[in-house]
Design an enzyme around this catalytic site. Structure first.
Site, PDB file in Angstrom:
ATOM      1  N   ASP A 199      46.443  32.636  43.286  1.00 56.58           N
ATOM      2  CA  ASP A 199      46.969  32.780  44.642  1.00 56.58           C
ATOM      3  C   ASP A 199      46.115  33.802  45.394  1.00 56.58           C
ATOM      4  OD1 ASP A 199      48.746  32.473  46.759  1.00 56.58           O
ATOM      5  OD2 ASP A 199      50.134  33.998  46.009  1.00 56.58           O
ATOM      6  N   ASP A 241      40.864  32.269  49.783  1.00 60.59           N
ATOM      7  CA  ASP A 241      41.428  32.646  51.075  1.00 60.59           C
ATOM      8  C   ASP A 241      40.361  33.337  51.915  1.00 60.59           C
ATOM      9  OD1 ASP A 241      42.814  33.476  53.250  1.00 60.59           O
ATOM     10  OD2 ASP A 241      44.289  34.690  52.161  1.00 60.59           O
ATOM     11  N   SER A 275      58.699  36.740  46.666  1.00 57.75           N
ATOM     12  CA  SER A 275      59.644  37.839  46.905  1.00 57.75           C
ATOM     13  C   SER A 275      61.040  37.537  46.385  1.00 57.75           C
ATOM     14  CB  SER A 275      59.712  38.170  48.400  1.00 57.75           C
ATOM     15  OG  SER A 275      58.473  38.653  48.865  1.00 57.75           O
TER      16      SER A 275
END
Length: 333
Positions: free
Chosen positions: A94, A116, A280
């Site tokens: 990620d 990213d 989260s």
């Protein structure tokens, strides 16, 4: 070089194709610990769902790259032990921030990576993404890229303001990079404080913050430009208020924590959005259970005593997301 296929993992290609066609989304759960991994596998097996286990750069440093490789292999074996003959588990990086990190993950058995470059100028993002794609595809590893910027904080990823993805750029970007999926920005945000109070309204009955709606008009424009192309939503935790309340009740301090309403995520999952990232919510579920257990059992000091209810609470949350939000249950095989 460790090939992910030797670990029993799969990449995201077929998984996403089925999800887009079927109108559901694959859960992408971040993990840092053994308990999180166990809960993810248990939930996926019980609901017969494919699953993406993902780690950030920070989580990889925390857990150790070699240990992660064996945890992933162990997750597949564990799923089979629990009765799933053909588990579909992806190990995904990620928010990879460099070619070198993505390459190292591919070489260590990851079946999917995200590069990213969204904070870079457009052409630099394309160049970096293309470089990762060219390396990854040699080993049949799938690549997620990102256009647009999400606000919020998650490990090393931090941005003050969000910038929606520009629909007019997506065809050029996807064509020139060769990426397999595209993370977009339509109003989701990283962390447990996804919106500032001034961005929200307050429910007059409960006093809780009500976040602004996602920009589904942007999503639909992107779908028109790239029909059938796998779209990814980051920062999609809902920040369950019951978990926040439990944390605050037992000594925590999370004022005005707010997430993405689940009804909006359900709507997104029925579109070309085929991967929804949740981090989260797992942290909140784990912390709430631990805080409550230690407050109610001040004599306990064995980590297994408080990590077991934490694992159960995370598993409960994962099952809820799979069945009631993403719709990926029963999609194995």
């Amino acid at each position: 070089m460790v090939n992910y296929k030797d670990l029993g993992l799969v990449n995201t290609r077929e998984m996403f194709k089925k999800a887009v066609a079927g109108g559901y989304a694959i859960p992408a759960f971040n993990f840092n610990t053994m308990e999180q991994m166990q809960a993810i596998v248990q939930a996926a097996v019980e609901t017969k769902s494919p699953v993406i286990m993902q780690v950030s750069k920070g989580a990889r440093n925390y857990a150790n790259a070699t240990i992660l490789r064996y945890m992933a292999e162990g997750a597949v074996a564990y799923a089979k032990e629990l009765g799933c003959a053909h588990p579909e588990i992806v190990l995904h990086l990620d928010h990879g921030d460099s070619f070198e990190l993505c390459k190292d993950c591919i070489d260590m058995g990851f079946s999917s990576v995200m590069i990213d470059g969204s904070s870079l100028p457009y052409e630099d993002n394309i160049a970096l993404t293309k470089k990762v794609v060219e390396y990854a595809h040699q080993y049949d590893v799938t690549v997620e890229a990102e256009l647009g910027v999400l606000a919020g904080v998650e490990d090393e990823v931090q941005a003050e303001e969000s910038h929606y993805t520009k629909p007019e750029e997506v065809i050029d970007f996807a064509t020139r990079t060769g990426c397999d999926s595209l993370a977009i920005s339509i109003g989701t945000s990283h962390g447990a404080y996804k919106f500032k109070p001034e961005q929200c309204t307050r429910d007059p009955k409960t006093g809780r913050l009500v976040p602004p709606p996602l920009a589904f008009d942007v999503l639909h424009e992107i779908e028109k430009k790239l029909p059938g192309f796998p779209i990814v939503l980051h920062g999609s935790s809902s920040v369950p208020q019951d978990e926040v309340d439990t944390i605050n009740k037992f000594g925590g301090n999370l004022p005005d924590a707010v997430g993405i309403p689940e009804e909006q995520l359900r709507e997104a999952a029925k579109s070309a959005v085929c991967k929804i990232n949740i981090d989260s919510d797992s942290r909140l579920a784990m912390t709430a259970a631990i805080r409550q257990h230690l407050a109610e059992h001040p004599d306990h000091f064995d980590p297994r005593q408080y990590l077991k209810p934490a694992r159960e609470n995370m598993k409960k949350m994962y099952i809820h997301k799979i069945v009631n939000v993403l719709g990926s249950d029963g999609k194995l095989g």
